[in-house]
Design a protein around this motif. Structure first.
Motif, PDB file in Angstrom:
ATOM      1  N   PHE A 112      -5.362 -11.559  13.392  1.00 36.12           N
ATOM      2  CA  PHE A 112      -5.429 -12.238  12.114  1.00 36.12           C
ATOM      3  C   PHE A 112      -5.431 -11.250  10.956  1.00 36.12           C
ATOM      4  O   PHE A 112      -5.774 -11.579   9.843  1.00 36.12           O
ATOM      5  CB  PHE A 112      -6.593 -13.219  12.061  1.00 36.12           C
ATOM      6  N   ALA A 113      -5.007 -10.020  11.226  1.00 37.66           N
ATOM      7  CA  ALA A 113      -4.873  -9.017  10.181  1.00 37.66           C
ATOM      8  C   ALA A 113      -3.692  -9.376   9.281  1.00 37.66           C
ATOM      9  O   ALA A 113      -2.731  -9.992   9.730  1.00 37.66           O
ATOM     10  CB  ALA A 113      -4.665  -7.637  10.796  1.00 37.66           C
ATOM     11  N   PRO A 114      -3.749  -9.001   8.012  1.00 43.65           N
ATOM     12  CA  PRO A 114      -2.700  -9.394   7.085  1.00 43.65           C
ATOM     13  C   PRO A 114      -1.396  -8.632   7.280  1.00 43.65           C
ATOM     14  O   PRO A 114      -1.382  -7.491   7.717  1.00 43.65           O
ATOM     15  CB  PRO A 114      -3.301  -9.071   5.715  1.00 43.65           C
ATOM     16  N   SER A 115      -0.317  -9.293   6.935  1.00 44.21           N
ATOM     17  CA  SER A 115       1.013  -8.702   6.851  1.00 44.21           C
ATOM     18  C   SER A 115       1.520  -9.019   5.450  1.00 44.21           C
ATOM     19  O   SER A 115       1.582 -10.183   5.066  1.00 44.21           O
ATOM     20  CB  SER A 115       1.923  -9.305   7.917  1.00 44.21           C
ATOM     21  N   ALA A 116       1.852  -7.988   4.691  1.00 38.60           N
ATOM     22  CA  ALA A 116       2.188  -8.202   3.278  1.00 38.60           C
ATOM     23  C   ALA A 116       3.567  -7.661   2.931  1.00 38.60           C
ATOM     24  O   ALA A 116       4.060  -6.732   3.553  1.00 38.60           O
ATOM     25  CB  ALA A 116       1.148  -7.523   2.396  1.00 38.60           C
ATOM     26  N   ASP A 117       4.171  -8.267   1.916  1.00 41.96           N
ATOM     27  CA  ASP A 117       5.438  -7.808   1.372  1.00 41.96           C
ATOM     28  C   ASP A 117       5.372  -7.994  -0.141  1.00 41.96           C
ATOM     29  O   ASP A 117       4.713  -8.905  -0.630  1.00 41.96           O
ATOM     30  CB  ASP A 117       6.593  -8.619   1.959  1.00 41.96           C
ATOM     31  N   ILE A 118       6.042  -7.119  -0.873  1.00 41.58           N
ATOM     32  CA  ILE A 118       6.042  -7.231  -2.328  1.00 41.58           C
ATOM     33  C   ILE A 118       7.486  -7.244  -2.833  1.00 41.58           C
ATOM     34  O   ILE A 118       8.324  -6.485  -2.347  1.00 41.58           O
ATOM     35  CB  ILE A 118       5.233  -6.090  -3.002  1.00 41.58           C
ATOM     36  N   ALA A 119       7.765  -8.130  -3.769  1.00 41.31           N
ATOM     37  CA  ALA A 119       9.100  -8.232  -4.371  1.00 41.31           C
ATOM     38  C   ALA A 119       9.182  -7.217  -5.501  1.00 41.31           C
ATOM     39  O   ALA A 119       8.943  -7.530  -6.653  1.00 41.31           O
ATOM     40  CB  ALA A 119       9.338  -9.649  -4.883  1.00 41.31           C
ATOM     41  N   ASN A 120       9.514  -5.970  -5.147  1.00 35.30           N
ATOM     42  CA  ASN A 120       9.508  -4.914  -6.159  1.00 35.30           C
ATOM     43  C   ASN A 120      10.905  -4.504  -6.601  1.00 35.30           C
ATOM     44  O   ASN A 120      11.065  -3.520  -7.305  1.00 35.30           O
ATOM     45  CB  ASN A 120       8.726  -3.701  -5.663  1.00 35.30           C
ATOM     46  N   GLY A 121      11.939  -5.244  -6.196  1.00 38.84           N
ATOM     47  CA  GLY A 121      13.285  -4.960  -6.662  1.00 38.84           C
ATOM     48  C   GLY A 121      13.820  -3.602  -6.255  1.00 38.84           C
ATOM     49  O   GLY A 121      14.638  -3.018  -6.963  1.00 38.84           O
TER      50      GLY A 121
END
Length: 98
Positions: A63-72
């Protein structure tokens, strides 16, 4: 800089976020993002969640997080800087026996 992880407060697990605006020298937080329930069934022998049985089967759906960022990337043009966070959550899990 963002650091995401799992932690507990009062016996409840949460997705947490710490933020640094100076390259990691100092952090604020944690910000509690959401409660989270580890998937699987607690194995009384080893004391952790398992998915395929007891006494040694491993729970690979953390249940650890998986993250992504829309940084172009690579130029940053028209970036929203929106952070999307996902995780496996056992909240709706059911237990069956045969």
């Amino acid at each position: 800089m963002y650091v995401l992880g799992v932690g507990a407060r009062g016996g409840v697990s949460y997705q947490m976020m710490y933020v640094s605006t100076d390259g990691g020298a100092h952090f604020t937080g944690p910000t509690l993002l959401s409660t989270a329930v580890n998937p699987g069934v607690i194995d009384p022998v080893i004391g952790r969640p398992v998915m395929d049985g007891v006494a040694g089967a491993r729970n690979d759906l953390a249940f650890a997080p998986s993250a992504d960022i829309a940084n172009g990337a690579p130029s940053g043009t028209d970036a929203t800087n929106r952070i999307v966070l996902t995780w496996t959550d056992g909240r709706q899990a059911s237990t069956t026996s045969s």
